[in-house]
Design a protein around this motif. Structure first.
Motif, PDB file in Angstrom:
ATOM      1  N   GLU A   1      16.107 -22.122 -26.013  1.00 45.42           N
ATOM      2  CA  GLU A   1      16.119 -21.273 -24.822  1.00 45.42           C
ATOM      3  C   GLU A   1      15.319 -20.007 -25.105  1.00 45.42           C
ATOM      4  O   GLU A   1      15.432 -19.416 -26.177  1.00 45.42           O
ATOM      5  CB  GLU A   1      17.549 -20.897 -24.440  1.00 45.42           C
TER       6      GLU A   1
ATOM      7  N   ASP B   1      21.173  -7.243 -15.274  1.00 44.66           N
ATOM      8  CA  ASP B   1      21.778  -8.340 -14.519  1.00 44.66           C
ATOM      9  C   ASP B   1      20.858  -9.559 -14.474  1.00 44.66           C
ATOM     10  O   ASP B   1      21.326 -10.697 -14.490  1.00 44.66           O
ATOM     11  CB  ASP B   1      22.101  -7.904 -13.088  1.00 44.66           C
TER      12      ASP B   1
ATOM     13  N   GLU C   1      20.286 -19.878  -9.408  1.00 42.80           N
ATOM     14  CA  GLU C   1      19.759 -20.166 -10.743  1.00 42.80           C
ATOM     15  C   GLU C   1      18.391 -20.820 -10.659  1.00 42.80           C
ATOM     16  O   GLU C   1      18.142 -21.668  -9.805  1.00 42.80           O
ATOM     17  CB  GLU C   1      20.722 -21.083 -11.485  1.00 42.80           C
TER      18      GLU C   1
ATOM     19  N   ARG D   1      18.750 -10.379 -16.835  1.00 42.03           N
ATOM     20  CA  ARG D   1      18.593 -10.911 -18.189  1.00 42.03           C
ATOM     21  C   ARG D   1      19.848 -11.589 -18.725  1.00 42.03           C
ATOM     22  O   ARG D   1      19.784 -12.610 -19.385  1.00 42.03           O
ATOM     23  CB  ARG D   1      18.152  -9.782 -19.123  1.00 42.03           C
ATOM     24  N   TYR D   2      21.005 -10.990 -18.499  1.00 47.18           N
ATOM     25  CA  TYR D   2      22.228 -11.476 -19.136  1.00 47.18           C
ATOM     26  C   TYR D   2      23.164 -12.139 -18.129  1.00 47.18           C
ATOM     27  O   TYR D   2      23.419 -11.577 -17.062  1.00 47.18           O
ATOM     28  CB  TYR D   2      22.960 -10.315 -19.816  1.00 47.18           C
ATOM     29  N   PRO D   3      23.735 -13.299 -18.485  1.00 51.84           N
ATOM     30  CA  PRO D   3      24.645 -13.994 -17.560  1.00 51.84           C
ATOM     31  C   PRO D   3      25.836 -13.142 -17.129  1.00 51.84           C
ATOM     32  O   PRO D   3      26.271 -13.217 -15.998  1.00 51.84           O
ATOM     33  CB  PRO D   3      25.115 -15.213 -18.360  1.00 51.84           C
ATOM     34  N   GLY D   4      26.349 -12.316 -18.022  1.00 53.26           N
ATOM     35  CA  GLY D   4      27.491 -11.466 -17.690  1.00 53.26           C
ATOM     36  C   GLY D   4      27.083 -10.156 -17.052  1.00 53.26           C
ATOM     37  O   GLY D   4      27.927  -9.329 -16.741  1.00 53.26           O
TER      38      GLY D   4
ATOM     39  N   TYR E   1      26.320  -9.528 -26.225  1.00 49.98           N
ATOM     40  CA  TYR E   1      25.472 -10.649 -26.619  1.00 49.98           C
ATOM     41  C   TYR E   1      24.625 -10.360 -27.864  1.00 49.98           C
ATOM     42  O   TYR E   1      24.127 -11.285 -28.494  1.00 49.98           O
ATOM     43  CB  TYR E   1      24.520 -11.028 -25.469  1.00 49.98           C
TER      44      TYR E   1
ATOM     45  N   VAL F   1      16.560 -19.742 -18.381  1.00 50.37           N
ATOM     46  CA  VAL F   1      17.457 -19.744 -17.231  1.00 50.37           C
ATOM     47  C   VAL F   1      17.476 -18.330 -16.671  1.00 50.37           C
ATOM     48  O   VAL F   1      17.765 -17.377 -17.392  1.00 50.37           O
ATOM     49  CB  VAL F   1      18.888 -20.174 -17.629  1.00 50.37           C
ATOM     50  N   THR F   2      17.131 -18.203 -15.404  1.00 47.63           N
ATOM     51  CA  THR F   2      17.099 -16.891 -14.768  1.00 47.63           C
ATOM     52  C   THR F   2      17.558 -17.024 -13.325  1.00 47.63           C
ATOM     53  O   THR F   2      17.981 -18.092 -12.894  1.00 47.63           O
ATOM     54  CB  THR F   2      15.683 -16.267 -14.873  1.00 47.63           C
ATOM     55  N   MET F   3      17.458 -15.950 -12.605  1.00 46.63           N
ATOM     56  CA  MET F   3      17.806 -15.962 -11.186  1.00 46.63           C
ATOM     57  C   MET F   3      16.535 -16.150 -10.363  1.00 46.63           C
ATOM     58  O   MET F   3      15.465 -15.690 -10.765  1.00 46.63           O
ATOM     59  CB  MET F   3      18.488 -14.661 -10.804  1.00 46.63           C
TER      60      MET F   3
END
Length: 185
Positions: free
Chosen positions: A87, A38, A155, A40-43, A51, A124-126
């Motif tokens: 990125e 979760d 974000e 690592r990946y946007p989905g 991906y 881009v991460t959380m």
């Protein structure tokens, strides 16, 4: 713990990754908790495998794999072309985190981006992904660069402007297919 006494990745080597590593990358996903995927990946975890085709395709960027001496894929880093920037993203199996693998992948990806003629890199991460943010900050600092942080609800964007290399214009033209233009006064 699978780290060496010095805190680095014991018996782990980095090498370029590509479409032939798709199956091993799927196995790596199975070694990660849903929480790791979760981050690592946007989905999230449910979309992670989707991906891989794009991430391992050299038309879209570069991928670097961290392999153990016995053939286990324990980390995967991606550098994805985005115009004149790239990125950066990294995934390390849960049992191998905090061993220096993510940091080693980030250092390699920063070097690849500079040699490819990228002007900047970003991730881009959380905001909750403190381990990645710390590793990115250290890798950028070790490269003699400055890290910029832009936080918004849900974000965190980390970015660094790269130092131009003498061959960067040639590398960019090879990557993009366009020759750089120069003006003479």
């Amino acid at each position: 713990m699978r780290c060496s006494a010095a805190g680095g990745p014991a018996g782990v080597v980095l090498r370029d990754a590509g479409p032939g590593d798709h199956h091993a990358a799927r196995v790596l996903h199975r070694r990660c908790t849903p929480a790791t995927l979760d981050l690592r990946y946007p989905g999230g975890a449910g979309e992670a495998d989707r991906y891989l085709g794009h991430l391992l395709d050299p038309r879209h960027g570069r991928a670097v794999a961290a392999w153990t001496a016995w053939g286990e894929l324990v980390g995967l880093g991606h550098l994805l072309w985005d115009g004149e920037e790239a990125e950066i993203a990294v995934l390390v199996a849960d049992g191998w985190q905090r061993c220096g693998i993510g940091s080693a992948l980030l250092r390699r990806l920063l070097s690849l981006a500079a040699h490819a003629g990228c002007d900047a890199v970003y991730a881009v991460t959380m905001p909750a992904n403190a381990g990645f943010a710390a590793a990115m900050a250290a890798a950028v600092r070790d490269a003699g660069l400055s890290l910029e942080r832009q936080a918004s609800p849900g974000e965190l964007v980390l970015s660094a402007r790269l130092v131009p290399l003498p061959h960067a214009a040639r590398a960019r033209s090879a990557r993009t297919g366009f020759l750089p233009t120069t003006t003479h006064s």
